[in-house]
Design an enzyme around this catalytic site. Structure first.
Site, PDB file in Angstrom:
ATOM      1  N   TRP A   1       0.830  -1.217   0.000  1.00 13.91           N
ATOM      2  CA  TRP A   1       0.000   0.000   0.000  1.00 13.91           C
ATOM      3  C   TRP A   1       0.852   1.250   0.000  1.00 13.91           C
ATOM      4  O   TRP A   1       0.495   2.249  -0.624  1.00 13.91           O
ATOM      5  CB  TRP A   1      -1.013  -0.039   1.145  1.00 13.91           C
ATOM      6  CG  TRP A   1      -2.018  -1.102   0.870  1.00 13.91           C
ATOM      7  CD1 TRP A   1      -2.135  -2.307   1.511  1.00 13.91           C
ATOM      8  CD2 TRP A   1      -2.989  -1.130  -0.194  1.00 13.91           C
ATOM      9  NE1 TRP A   1      -3.126  -3.059   0.919  1.00 13.91           N
ATOM     10  CE2 TRP A   1      -3.667  -2.364  -0.122  1.00 13.91           C
ATOM     11  CE3 TRP A   1      -3.348  -0.226  -1.196  1.00 13.91           C
ATOM     12  CZ2 TRP A   1      -4.686  -2.722  -1.007  1.00 13.91           C
ATOM     13  CZ3 TRP A   1      -4.365  -0.582  -2.079  1.00 13.91           C
ATOM     14  CH2 TRP A   1      -5.018  -1.807  -1.980  1.00 13.91           C
TER      15      TRP A   1
ATOM     16  N   ASP B   1      -1.762   6.518   6.423  1.00 18.01           N
ATOM     17  CA  ASP B   1      -2.855   5.749   5.833  1.00 18.01           C
ATOM     18  C   ASP B   1      -3.237   4.669   6.849  1.00 18.01           C
ATOM     19  O   ASP B   1      -2.628   3.615   6.920  1.00 18.01           O
ATOM     20  CB  ASP B   1      -2.383   5.112   4.514  1.00 18.01           C
ATOM     21  CG  ASP B   1      -3.392   4.105   3.976  1.00 18.01           C
ATOM     22  OD1 ASP B   1      -4.506   3.994   4.538  1.00 18.01           O
ATOM     23  OD2 ASP B   1      -3.059   3.420   2.991  1.00 18.01           O
TER      24      ASP B   1
ATOM     25  N   LYS C   1     -12.830  -1.732   6.873  1.00 22.00           N
ATOM     26  CA  LYS C   1     -12.220  -2.695   7.802  1.00 22.00           C
ATOM     27  C   LYS C   1     -12.732  -2.441   9.222  1.00 22.00           C
ATOM     28  O   LYS C   1     -13.543  -3.206   9.721  1.00 22.00           O
ATOM     29  CB  LYS C   1     -10.699  -2.638   7.724  1.00 22.00           C
ATOM     30  CG  LYS C   1     -10.176  -3.087   6.342  1.00 22.00           C
ATOM     31  CD  LYS C   1      -9.258  -2.074   5.819  1.00 22.00           C
ATOM     32  CE  LYS C   1      -8.653  -2.242   4.451  1.00 22.00           C
ATOM     33  NZ  LYS C   1      -8.849  -3.370   3.641  1.00 22.00           N
TER      34      LYS C   1
HETATM   35  N1  PMP Z   1      -4.465   1.422   2.103  1.00 22.85           N
HETATM   36  C1  PMP Z   1      -4.534   0.296   2.823  1.00 22.85           C
HETATM   37  C2  PMP Z   1      -3.625   0.137   4.017  1.00 22.85           C
HETATM   38  C3  PMP Z   1      -5.455  -0.698   2.475  1.00 22.85           C
HETATM   39  O1  PMP Z   1      -5.534  -1.826   3.201  1.00 22.85           O
HETATM   40  C4  PMP Z   1      -6.302  -0.506   1.363  1.00 22.85           C
HETATM   41  C5  PMP Z   1      -7.356  -1.504   0.956  1.00 22.85           C
HETATM   42  N2  PMP Z   1      -7.185  -2.776   1.331  1.00 22.85           N
HETATM   43  C6  PMP Z   1      -6.171   0.674   0.630  1.00 22.85           C
HETATM   44  C7  PMP Z   1      -5.249   1.623   1.044  1.00 22.85           C
HETATM   45  C8  PMP Z   1      -7.020   0.944  -0.580  1.00 22.85           C
HETATM   46  O2  PMP Z   1      -8.313   1.180  -0.217  1.00 22.85           O
HETATM   47  P1  PMP Z   1      -9.469   1.389  -1.297  1.00 22.85           P
HETATM   48  O3  PMP Z   1      -9.627   0.098  -2.029  1.00 22.85           O
HETATM   49  O4  PMP Z   1     -10.641   1.725  -0.457  1.00 22.85           O
HETATM   50  O5  PMP Z   1      -9.059   2.486  -2.197  1.00 22.85           O
END
Ligand code: PMP
Length: 360
Positions: free
Chosen positions: A102, A172, A196
């Site tokens: 991420w 994040d 989550k």
């Molecule tokens: N950052 C993290 C730490 C995540 O776990 C996720 C999704 N699993 C995201 C960003 C991306 O999120 P989204 O699919 O809602 O854009």
């Protein structure tokens, strides 16, 4: 069929009490004579929900008064780009600490809007550790420093908030928000997709320090401007009203559970039980350095990957769902967010021990 024990990484399990309450008021919410989905976001009833939920989140996280709380859309991924659009210019530089997939994506999506500089990365370890703070190459003039406190795919989590001097720290927290107490005043900006620990996908919570709002360029499209959303109390355009409502129920549930202190204790016990089960067996393994192991997402691998399909099928038959690992890593992953109880983790480790004893 009955509801399973759901270890999905996200969208993820919600507290059953919350789902039951949502079910019971699906057709008629309060005195609205309609579903919460069917009324104006500018109605008094919805604005009251908006205000109360913000206050509940402020109470839960002890958010200081000089921070705005925004209820936005676009997923965390959109904010990978929107954060530099608001807080930097394309010719300026921002630091990124990359400890998993991420963090990599945050760099990629942010790069059109800022010079994204990787100040530390643990890619050399295949993201199984956190680079020592002393080895970070920080730029004291960076627009901000971005990191991912919990890497959902690699199962790597910071146990403390890093010390970064005066550069605004951006986190994040998509997969660890509300999972333990944190000191919000250490951050310039915190953001998290809701799917989550907060509720349903399609909602993003963003907590931003007032002074950073002054950086949002006047020239940008207003829909992307955090300053605009703050001025409009997240009602600049139609928000995800149902997602916001679900979040409001989760915040009430969290308060009733004893808040983030109680959650932190419970999450620690859950993680310890699962990691100790993995470490005590020759059958399962987790590659992450002990000090960087996530309390929320626990990837684990069978010594004999040819048994993966049997593990998943037997788990499913035992009511344990969502255990298949992310496609990047393979193997298994148990996500044990706030809504997962210690008893559910006990059920999982009992199954794992039994499976190992039969196939080991
Ligand atoms: N950052 C993290 C730490 C995540 O776990 C996720 C999704 N699993 C995201 C960003 C991306 O999120 P989204 O699919 O809602 O854009």
């Amino acid at each position: 069929m009955t509801r399973g024990c759901n270890f999905s990484a996200g969208p993820a399990a919600l507290p059953e009490e919350v789902l039951r309450q949502a079910q019971s008021e699906l057709l008629e919410w309060g005195s609205a004579r309609a579903s919460v989905m069917e009324i104006s976001h500018r109605s008094r009833a919805f604005m009251d929900l908006a205000e109360e939920s913000e206050q509940d989140l402020r109470d839960l996280m002890s958010i200081p008064d000089n921070y705005r709380v925004l209820f936005l859309q676009g997923g965390a991924t959109q904010h990978f780009a929107q954060i530099p659009m608001n807080l930097a210019r394309p010719d300026q530089s921002a630091d990124y600490i990359v400890t998993g997939a991420w963090g990599e994506k945050a760099v990629r999506e942010g790069s059109p809007y800022v010079q994204a500089r990787i100040a530390a990365s643990s890619i050399d370890s295949h993201y199984t550790r956190i680079p020592a703070r002393s080895a970070w190459d920080l730029d004291p003039d960076a627009c901000y420093l971005h990191y991912t406190p919990n890497e959902t795919i690699h199962g790597v989590e910071f146990q403390d908030v890093p010390e970064v001097g005066n550069v605004p720290l951006i986190a994040d927290m998509s997969s660890d928000i509300l999972s333990r107490p944190i000191d919000v005043s250490r951050f310039g900006l915190i953001y998290a997709g809701a799917q989550k620990n907060i509720g349903a996908s399609g909602l993003v919570i963003l907590i931003i320090r007032d002074d950073l709002l002054e950086r949002c360029p006047d020239s940008m499209a207003r829909i992307f401007s955090y300053a605009e959303h703050a001025a409009g109390r997240s009602l600049f355009n139609t928000p995800n009203t149902y997602g916001w409502y679900l979040a409001s129920l989760v915040f009430k549930w969290l308060k009733a559970q004893g808040g983030v202190v109680a959650m932190g204790e419970r999450n620690k016990s859950k993680a310890e039980l699962l990691y100790s089960t993995i470490d005590q067996s020759d059958f399962y393994s987790n590659p992450v350095e002990a000090s960087a192991r996530s309390w929320m997402n626990v990837p684990f691998f069978l010594g004999r990957p040819e048994l993966d399909a049997a593990f998943l099928a037997e788990a499913d038959a035992a009511g344990l769902i969502g255990l298949k690992g992310h496609r990047v890593l393979g193997g298994m992953r148990a996500s044990i967010y706030n809504a997962i109880s210690l008893d559910q983790v006990r059920t999982l480790v009992d199954f794992m021990r039994d499976f190992a004893s039969r196939h080991g």
